[in-house]
Design a protein around this motif. Structure first.
Motif, PDB file in Angstrom:
ATOM      1  N   PHE A 189       0.830  -1.207   0.000  1.00  0.00           N
ATOM      2  CA  PHE A 189       0.000   0.000   0.000  1.00  0.00           C
ATOM      3  C   PHE A 189       0.866   1.260   0.000  1.00  0.00           C
ATOM      4  O   PHE A 189       0.627   2.204  -0.779  1.00  0.00           O
ATOM      5  CB  PHE A 189      -0.915  -0.015   1.221  1.00  0.00           C
ATOM      6  N   VAL A 190       1.901   1.273   0.847  1.00  0.00           N
ATOM      7  CA  VAL A 190       2.812   2.422   0.899  1.00  0.00           C
ATOM      8  C   VAL A 190       3.552   2.574  -0.428  1.00  0.00           C
ATOM      9  O   VAL A 190       3.721   3.696  -0.937  1.00  0.00           O
ATOM     10  CB  VAL A 190       3.801   2.266   2.069  1.00  0.00           C
ATOM     11  N   ALA A 191       3.987   1.453  -1.012  1.00  0.00           N
ATOM     12  CA  ALA A 191       4.712   1.518  -2.283  1.00  0.00           C
ATOM     13  C   ALA A 191       3.831   2.047  -3.405  1.00  0.00           C
ATOM     14  O   ALA A 191       4.287   2.841  -4.247  1.00  0.00           O
ATOM     15  CB  ALA A 191       5.261   0.136  -2.639  1.00  0.00           C
ATOM     16  N   LEU A 192       2.567   1.643  -3.440  1.00  0.00           N
ATOM     17  CA  LEU A 192       1.657   2.137  -4.476  1.00  0.00           C
ATOM     18  C   LEU A 192       1.393   3.633  -4.315  1.00  0.00           C
ATOM     19  O   LEU A 192       1.350   4.374  -5.305  1.00  0.00           O
ATOM     20  CB  LEU A 192       0.340   1.362  -4.425  1.00  0.00           C
ATOM     21  N   LEU A 193       1.215   4.085  -3.079  1.00  0.00           N
ATOM     22  CA  LEU A 193       1.046   5.523  -2.851  1.00  0.00           C
ATOM     23  C   LEU A 193       2.301   6.296  -3.247  1.00  0.00           C
ATOM     24  O   LEU A 193       2.214   7.404  -3.804  1.00  0.00           O
ATOM     25  CB  LEU A 193       0.718   5.784  -1.377  1.00  0.00           C
ATOM     26  N   THR A 194       3.458   5.719  -2.964  1.00  0.00           N
ATOM     27  CA  THR A 194       4.720   6.363  -3.347  1.00  0.00           C
ATOM     28  C   THR A 194       4.840   6.475  -4.859  1.00  0.00           C
ATOM     29  O   THR A 194       5.272   7.512  -5.391  1.00  0.00           O
ATOM     30  CB  THR A 194       5.905   5.567  -2.780  1.00  0.00           C
ATOM     31  N   THR A 241       9.092   8.916  -1.195  1.00  0.00           N
ATOM     32  CA  THR A 241       8.997   9.670  -2.443  1.00  0.00           C
ATOM     33  C   THR A 241      10.268  10.465  -2.715  1.00  0.00           C
ATOM     34  O   THR A 241      10.663  10.629  -3.882  1.00  0.00           O
ATOM     35  CB  THR A 241       7.785  10.614  -2.399  1.00  0.00           C
ATOM     36  N   THR A 242      10.936  10.959  -1.662  1.00  0.00           N
ATOM     37  CA  THR A 242      12.183  11.702  -1.868  1.00  0.00           C
ATOM     38  C   THR A 242      13.236  10.849  -2.562  1.00  0.00           C
ATOM     39  O   THR A 242      14.034  11.363  -3.362  1.00  0.00           O
ATOM     40  CB  THR A 242      12.740  12.213  -0.531  1.00  0.00           C
ATOM     41  N   HIS A 243      13.238   9.540  -2.281  1.00  0.00           N
ATOM     42  CA  HIS A 243      14.159   8.643  -2.975  1.00  0.00           C
ATOM     43  C   HIS A 243      13.592   8.213  -4.319  1.00  0.00           C
ATOM     44  O   HIS A 243      14.341   8.065  -5.292  1.00  0.00           O
ATOM     45  CB  HIS A 243      14.428   7.409  -2.112  1.00  0.00           C
ATOM     46  N   GLY A 244      12.288   8.001  -4.397  1.00  0.00           N
ATOM     47  CA  GLY A 244      11.701   7.544  -5.643  1.00  0.00           C
ATOM     48  C   GLY A 244      11.761   8.567  -6.762  1.00  0.00           C
ATOM     49  O   GLY A 244      11.793   8.204  -7.943  1.00  0.00           O
ATOM     50  N   PHE A 250       8.538   1.623  -7.088  1.00  0.00           N
ATOM     51  CA  PHE A 250       7.861   0.611  -6.263  1.00  0.00           C
ATOM     52  C   PHE A 250       8.872  -0.252  -5.521  1.00  0.00           C
ATOM     53  O   PHE A 250       8.735  -0.499  -4.308  1.00  0.00           O
ATOM     54  CB  PHE A 250       6.972  -0.254  -7.156  1.00  0.00           C
ATOM     55  N   LEU A 251       9.902  -0.719  -6.215  1.00  0.00           N
ATOM     56  CA  LEU A 251      10.911  -1.567  -5.586  1.00  0.00           C
ATOM     57  C   LEU A 251      11.727  -0.787  -4.566  1.00  0.00           C
ATOM     58  O   LEU A 251      12.096  -1.320  -3.514  1.00  0.00           O
ATOM     59  CB  LEU A 251      11.830  -2.171  -6.654  1.00  0.00           C
ATOM     60  N   SER A 285      10.674   1.710  -2.764  1.00  0.00           N
ATOM     61  CA  SER A 285       9.820   1.878  -1.589  1.00  0.00           C
ATOM     62  C   SER A 285       9.668   0.569  -0.835  1.00  0.00           C
ATOM     63  O   SER A 285       9.679   0.552   0.405  1.00  0.00           O
ATOM     64  CB  SER A 285       8.444   2.398  -2.022  1.00  0.00           C
ATOM     65  N   LEU A 286       9.542  -0.528  -1.555  1.00  0.00           N
ATOM     66  CA  LEU A 286       9.339  -1.822  -0.912  1.00  0.00           C
ATOM     67  C   LEU A 286      10.543  -2.236  -0.075  1.00  0.00           C
ATOM     68  O   LEU A 286      10.386  -2.889   0.966  1.00  0.00           O
ATOM     69  CB  LEU A 286       9.063  -2.882  -1.983  1.00  0.00           C
ATOM     70  N   ASP A 287      11.751  -1.849  -0.505  1.00  0.00           N
ATOM     71  CA  ASP A 287      12.979  -2.258   0.190  1.00  0.00           C
ATOM     72  C   ASP A 287      13.520  -1.203   1.149  1.00  0.00           C
ATOM     73  O   ASP A 287      14.516  -1.466   1.832  1.00  0.00           O
ATOM     74  CB  ASP A 287      14.066  -2.600  -0.833  1.00  0.00           C
ATOM     75  N   GLU A 288      12.936  -0.026   1.193  1.00  0.00           N
ATOM     76  CA  GLU A 288      13.467   1.058   2.017  1.00  0.00           C
ATOM     77  C   GLU A 288      13.339   0.723   3.506  1.00  0.00           C
ATOM     78  O   GLU A 288      12.260   0.413   4.012  1.00  0.00           O
ATOM     79  CB  GLU A 288      12.724   2.356   1.720  1.00  0.00           C
ATOM     80  N   PHE A 289      14.461   0.794   4.206  1.00  0.00           N
ATOM     81  CA  PHE A 289      14.451   0.465   5.634  1.00  0.00           C
ATOM     82  C   PHE A 289      14.715   1.681   6.522  1.00  0.00           C
ATOM     83  O   PHE A 289      13.968   1.942   7.465  1.00  0.00           O
ATOM     84  CB  PHE A 289      15.488  -0.614   5.946  1.00  0.00           C
ATOM     85  N   THR A 290      15.779   2.434   6.232  1.00  0.00           N
ATOM     86  CA  THR A 290      16.219   3.478   7.161  1.00  0.00           C
ATOM     87  C   THR A 290      15.132   4.513   7.380  1.00  0.00           C
ATOM     88  O   THR A 290      14.797   4.857   8.523  1.00  0.00           O
ATOM     89  CB  THR A 290      17.502   4.161   6.639  1.00  0.00           C
TER      90      THR A 290
END
Length: 283
Positions: free
Chosen positions: A86-91, A157-160, A214-215, A217-222
């Motif tokens: 859900f977070v990745a799709l919004l991103t 989103t800042t990274h995407g 999407f990827l 956002s899906l893998d973002e940890f920090t």
């Protein structure tokens, strides 16, 4: 004459020449395969290992009890996976909403600071993530965004935007501007020419940028850890908790859940992101 021909002609029983170059090449390829696939094999083994301890090179017992534990109602894996998607799709939606007009403008307009603008989107990648996210978390606490899905989406989103804007710019630059002019010459407005001509032709590149976002956002940890934890439960956070607790089976299963969509989407990117689009990146 016959004796002379027999002496000068090559021997019928000459030994075949052996090419020994396959030995170092085989060694190099074997080492490369071990480096690439060795960790993946180890990961898969941990997902089915019931007991695995030193000095055993392979698990002492196999089973799927940890899979049942991960997907149990108390395992939080389904909830974390649903929230992560859900977070990745919004991103993706937020990144493309900004990247499509920005990429079109950077591709079509003659901007004197075009290179500087593109480089500005690399700034979030240029600094260490830890101090940046610590300060973002402090600011988000003040405005009530820390520990919320919108706060995590903004950080992702800042990274995407790095992938979204750069690839969108390349996708629009690969579309011939004369096609838009031809549509305008037969009565189409600028918006109609963009919607009916430019956007469909740039769609494969935009799809690739969406998958990259999407990827990411899906893998973002920090950022997820400092801004979202513990209220927003995501798969990378679950992976970190299992790893730090020494539960390698659950950590490996969680990592496999993250790996499968990454590999699948990268195959899609390889199909749709053509060389003519890649050649426009940064130009």
């Amino acid at each position: 004459m016959t004796m002379f021909s027999a002496l000068t002609s090559p021997s019928v029983h000459a030994m075949p020449r052996i090419d020994l170059w396959w030995v170092p090449r085989g060694v190099v390829l074997g080492l490369l395969a071990f480096v690439v696939f060795g960790p993946l094999v180890n990961l898969v083994l941990w997902t089915v290992a019931e007991r695995w301890y030193f000095p055993h090179a392979l698990p002492a017992q196999y089973g799927f009890s940890y899979w049942a534990r991960v997907f149990a109602p108390r395992g939080n894996a389904i909830d974390a996976l649903t929230t992560s998607i859900f977070v990745a799709l919004l991103t993706v939606a937020l990144s493309l909403a900004f990247a499509i007009p920005a990429g079109f403008a950077l591709a079509r307009l003659k901007l004197s600071l075009r290179g500087v603008i593109l480089l500005a989107f690399l700034i979030p990648q240029a600094f260490p993530n830890l101090p940046v996210y610590v300060n973002i978390a402090r600011l988000f606490y003040q405005v009530g965004l820390n520990g919320t899905v919108p706060g995590v989406v903004l950080v992702h989103t800042t990274h995407g935007l790095v992938y979204a804007v750069w690839i969108a710019t390349a996708a629009f630059a690969s579309v011939d501007a004369e096609l838009e002019q031809a549509a305008r010459s037969v009565g189409a407005t600028a918006l109609q020419a963009f919607r009916d001509v430019t956007l469909p032709l740039a769609a494969p590149g935009l799809l690739a940028s969406a998958i990259f976002v999407f990827l990411e956002s899906l893998d973002e940890f920090t950022g997820s850890y400092f801004v979202g934890a513990p209220d927003v439960n995501l798969l990378p956070l679950l992976l970190y908790s299992a790893s730090s607790g020494g539960n390698y089976q659950i950590a490996s299963i969680t990592a496999l859940l993250l790996l499968v969509p990454s590999v699948a989407f990268m195959l899609v990117v390889e199909r749709f992101l053509k060389a003519d689009v890649l050649s426009k990146v940064g130009k």
